[in-house]
Design an enzyme around this catalytic site. Structure first.
Site, PDB file in Angstrom:
ATOM      1  N   TRP A 196     -18.395 -54.510  30.320  1.00 49.41           N
ATOM      2  CA  TRP A 196     -19.630 -54.080  29.673  1.00 49.41           C
ATOM      3  C   TRP A 196     -20.813 -54.761  30.402  1.00 49.41           C
ATOM      4  CZ3 TRP A 196     -23.340 -57.152  27.216  1.00 49.41           C
ATOM      5  CH2 TRP A 196     -24.384 -56.420  26.638  1.00 49.41           C
TER       6      TRP A 196
ATOM      7  N   ASP B 274     -23.034 -41.634  21.801  1.00 51.70           N
ATOM      8  CA  ASP B 274     -22.559 -42.985  22.104  1.00 51.70           C
ATOM      9  C   ASP B 274     -21.146 -43.218  21.559  1.00 51.70           C
ATOM     10  OD1 ASP B 274     -22.677 -45.567  23.026  1.00 51.70           O
ATOM     11  OD2 ASP B 274     -24.532 -46.085  21.991  1.00 51.70           O
TER      12      ASP B 274
ATOM     13  N   CYS C  86     -22.632 -41.779  26.557  1.00 51.51           N
ATOM     14  CA  CYS C  86     -22.813 -43.224  26.620  1.00 51.51           C
ATOM     15  C   CYS C  86     -21.618 -43.844  25.911  1.00 51.51           C
ATOM     16  CB  CYS C  86     -24.121 -43.574  25.894  1.00 51.51           C
ATOM     17  SG  CYS C  86     -24.426 -45.328  25.665  1.00 51.51           S
TER      18      CYS C  86
ATOM     19  N   ASP D  52     -25.631 -50.658  29.860  1.00 50.47           N
ATOM     20  CA  ASP D  52     -26.559 -51.319  28.941  1.00 50.47           C
ATOM     21  C   ASP D  52     -27.353 -52.396  29.653  1.00 50.47           C
ATOM     22  OD1 ASP D  52     -26.130 -49.843  26.723  1.00 50.47           O
ATOM     23  OD2 ASP D  52     -24.812 -51.268  25.713  1.00 50.47           O
TER      24      ASP D  52
HETATM   25  C1  GLA Z   1     -24.943 -48.947  22.736  1.00 52.80           C
HETATM   26  C2  GLA Z   1     -25.743 -48.174  23.760  1.00 52.80           C
HETATM   27  C3  GLA Z   1     -27.171 -48.617  23.717  1.00 52.80           C
HETATM   28  C4  GLA Z   1     -27.731 -48.380  22.332  1.00 52.80           C
HETATM   29  C5  GLA Z   1     -26.880 -49.093  21.304  1.00 52.80           C
HETATM   30  C6  GLA Z   1     -27.280 -48.728  19.899  1.00 52.80           C
HETATM   31  O1  GLA Z   1     -24.856 -50.277  23.072  1.00 52.80           O
HETATM   32  O2  GLA Z   1     -25.206 -48.328  25.019  1.00 52.80           O
HETATM   33  O3  GLA Z   1     -27.933 -47.914  24.664  1.00 52.80           O
HETATM   34  O4  GLA Z   1     -27.767 -47.008  22.072  1.00 52.80           O
HETATM   35  O5  GLA Z   1     -25.500 -48.773  21.449  1.00 52.80           O
HETATM   36  O6  GLA Z   1     -26.505 -49.327  18.951  1.00 52.80           O
END
Ligand code: GLA
Length: 751
Positions: A203, A483, A532, A555
């Protein structure tokens, strides 16, 4: 014609202007592999390409009368274990009597124009626009004992060095068989003179390029997380040790799939290399009843004799033009602002509108409302799964009210969802705890305080479909951010019988694809979906197919960390597919302070956007952002559809350089980035790529003129700061490469 068959020699030659792939039906009906690589002129007989066949000690021969044919030696197309080939097999089948031997031999084949859909209709795959774009070979193999059929499919594109492969098992027998392993492809190479190139990470540090020389035994790249994963991307390449960005041989393999996968490379005792790729067989099994079909996902194989850049350019072209659907492939993503790093969960409509309206004034086109817009969601501990609008945060008509207000200021609305997840504190969990992935009698493991829904259960998929339909029907939403913030644990489904639990991981992905399929058909064609999974945790061709045209790359929004992430991702995926945002400094993931211009220069090589509150910036920075948006809009078509080149630099990892050239090569944009400053640096020349040698290019910023040949063969002199440190103000005002750490320069060239 791309695929030639010689009835006498029983050889099949798949070829186009650049590559050849040759296989042979061996005397015992097995499929032998003869060659894959640079195009060979067609000949009627290639059988001399079989390895020298003579009896060897300690080798078993399935047919004792024919000591020429040991599966231990011969190169094979889709090998099984257990009949004298002791290496990693491409499939494995358990029969009703507990035996594991299957002997598929050649039955027939078809050659057809174009490329048919994969048989199950739901697995994503590349396509051809018309039958003239290539041909497909399908070889039928039969196991005479059980009547099982195996179909090996190969499609070759006429104008690209691309062959796609997949396999299909059809049970025409009378008893159920258990597939324990069903890879999409296998490929044997004569030598072990390769390096394995993979994209590894975690991550916030996805897709770092990693290379290792091959050695005897196994080297594996895989995921068993239920998603393609941050840790390993479903892409590998075998490159010759001398292969660089612009020269040498490389074979790329990319699996069009979003779940558990495996790419396994074995080097055997004769120094031959076998690569297999497909769904990870770890904890996999599939019950195939009489008359049922099992289709594997597709592997896209790309060959390049001109280094990594040519391989990447082929993948970029193919995925842009023939993976993303015809209705979506020309979509131009908007310049967007996403409120995540600007507000996290702490927002109300007022705050959002303030961010949006300043952004609209400087040219941002879409506002993406991230996590936190629904009931019970003030942190990441609750609320997922119900998808009811939080009218406390959005009191004036909810999401619809917000979209109306955005419309009025000329901005479109995008909305974040995480439809595969559920929090314990949610109504749906209270009503349907059985919808959560869990193993009876065992602890349920939490990840980011949440569980995953069981997408193998059609009721769950229907529930989510209805919920999302209501939200998206209710407001003018043009952009979805999809996501998924944890991986699967305790894999098990109540909807599957005990002996079918090994199907769970693949059925989960099929459930996800079927939902995305239904939703994309329902959404208007211009709807953009950004996939995502906590950043790049499911950045793969399968998601690109169903959630086009982009994914959130990571992220990690730190410009310097992003250089490595975006560079690695570009090995297989087009720039167009990479969401790249400018965020605040110091950066929220690594705490690094980077000048705004560097953040802009890195993010603008992708699908451009912002994750910050422009109202908190000084006037100078706002102007800089405004100019960057103008510049991006001018270059957008180039960045989205041009040809990408990673440039070779002399200072290794400390310096990154890349460029994009337009289709007609008359416009180019070059990005040069340096992490740490070097005093009195040795050289500031970078050789460019992809220009027209006979043309004169103008450097739009400096007005200087250079020959295309000069820029490519001698190189471009860029402005390293070197001796520039005359005073502090001058230093602060410049972002010239080397004028401090984390600097950059973008150069635009026009013929
Ligand atoms: C994940 C996504 C972020 C954001 C958060 C929201 O980490 O990758 O871009 O959208 O969730 O909780």
């Amino acid at each position: 014609m791309s695929i030639k068959y010689n009835e006498t020699t029983k050889e099949l030659h798949l070829t186009n202007h650049s590559i050849s792939y040759i296989l042979k039906i061996l005397p015992d009906g097995q499929l032998g592999h003869l060659y894959y690589g640079m195009k060979l002129s067609h000949r009627e007989d290639f059988s001399h390409l079989l390895p020298p066949l003579h009896e060897r000690a300690y080798v078993c021969y399935p047919n004792d009368a024919n000591k020429d044919l040991s599966y231990d030696i011969v190169k094979r197309e889709y090998p099984e274990y257990g009949r004298s080939d002791y290496h990693e097999g491409a499939f494995s089948i358990n029969h009703e009597n507990g035996s594991i031997i299957t002997d598929f031999s050649y039955d027939s084949h078809t050659i057809e124009e174009g490329k048919p859909l994969l048989v199950d209709g739901i697995l994503p795959a590349t396509y051809m626009d018309s039958d003239s774009e290539g041909q497909t070979l399908e070889i039928k193999m039969v196991d005479n004992v059980t009547g099982l059929e195996l179909y090996l499919s190969y499609s070759i594109y006429e104008s690209l060095p691309v062959i796609t492969r997949s396999s299909k098992f059809v049970n025409t027998g009378k008893t159920t068989v258990g597939l324990q392993k069903a890879m999409s492809m296998s490929l044997d190479f004569e030598s072990m003179d390769f390096e394995l190139l993979q994209l590894s990470g975690a991550w916030a540090r996805e897709n770092h390029m990693e290379m290792s020389p091959l050695r005897h035994g196994h080297q594996s790249v895989s995921s068993s997380r239920g998603a393609s994963s941050h840790q390993s991307n479903p892409f590998v390449a075998l490159k010759s040790p001398s292969c660089t960005e612009n020269s040498g041989e490389v074979y790329g393999f990319s699996l069009v799939y979003s779940g558990n996968f495996k790419a396994d490379v074995t080097v055997n005792h004769y120094n031959q290399t076998r690569l297999i790729m497909g769904i990870n067989d770890h904890n996999f099994s599939w019950q195939l009843k009489p008359s049922e079909v099992f289709q594997t996902p597709e592997v896209v194989m790309v060959y390049s004799d001109m280094g990594l850049n040519q391989m990447s350019q082929t993948y970029h072209h193919l995925y842009r033009e023939r993976l993303i659907s015809k209705t979506k492939r020309n979509i131009m993503p908007p310049v967007l602002i996403n409120n995540w790093e600007a507000t996290y969960f702490d927002f109300d409509e007022d705050k959002l509108l303030k961010i949006a309206s300043t952004a609209a004034e400087i040219g941002v086109e879409t506002f993406v409302l991230d996590d936190g817009w629904f009931e019970n969601r003030n942190d990441d501990k609750s609320g997922l799964g119900d998808w009811n609008i939080d009218y406390n945060k959005l009191p004036n008509g909810g999401v619809k009210g917000l979209s109306d207000k955005l419309d009025a200021i000329g901005m479109k609305l995008g909305l974040w969802v995480e439809p595969e997840s559920v929090s314990e504190i949610s109504t749906v969990y209270q009503l349907h705890p059985e919808w959560v992935i869990q193993t009876p009698g065992r602890n349920k493991t939490l990840g980011r305080n949440q569980y995953l829904l069981d997408y193998t259960n059609p009721d769950v998929v229907d529930y989510i479909y209805n919920k999302l339909s209501k939200i998206y029907d209710g407001a003018n939403i043009t952009y979805v951010k999809w996501d998924m913030n944890r991986n699967i644990t305790e894999p098990y489904s109540k909807t599957l019988q005990a002996h079918r639990q090994g199907e769970f991981m693949h059925r989960y992905i099929l459930g996800l694809y079927s939902l995305l399929d239904k939703l994309t058909k329902k959404f208007p064609p211009e709807m953009i979906i950004e996939s995502c999974a906590g950043g790049g945790g499911r950045f793969d061709p399968g998601m690109l197919y169903y959630a086009p045209p982009l994914a959130w790359t990571s992220d990690n929004t730190d410009a310097i960390a992003r250089l490595q992430i975006q560079k690695g991702t570009s090995l297989c995926y087009p720039l167009r597919s990479m969401g790249c945002h400018v965020s605040m400094a110091p950066n929220h993931q690594v705490g690094r302070y980077t000048k705004l211009q560097t953040r802009i220069d890195v993010a603008s090589f992708g699908a451009y956007g912002f994750q910050l509150d422009i109202n908190k910036m000084n006037e100078e920075d706002v102007t800089r952002i405004k100019e960057s948006i103008l510049r991006y809009k001018e270059m957008r078509e180039l960045i989205q559809f041009g040809q990408f080149h990673r440039l070779e630099t002399e200072s290794g990892d400390n310096m990154t350089a890349w460029m994009m050239t337009s289709k007609d090569k008359t416009i180019a944009v070059v990005g040069i980035y340096q992490a740490l400053a070097i005093a009195n640096p040795p050289k500031s020349i970078i050789r460019l790529q992809g220009l027209l040698p006979e043309k004169i290019y103008k450097n739009v910023l400096t007005d200087t003129q250079h020959g295309g040949d000069e820029l490519m063969y001698r190189g471009l002199t860029f402005n390293d700061a070197g001796h520039y440190y005359v005073n502090e103000d001058a230093l602060l005002a410049t972002n010239q490469v080397g004028a401090g750490d984390f600097t950059s320069e973008v150069i635009i060239l026009q013929a």
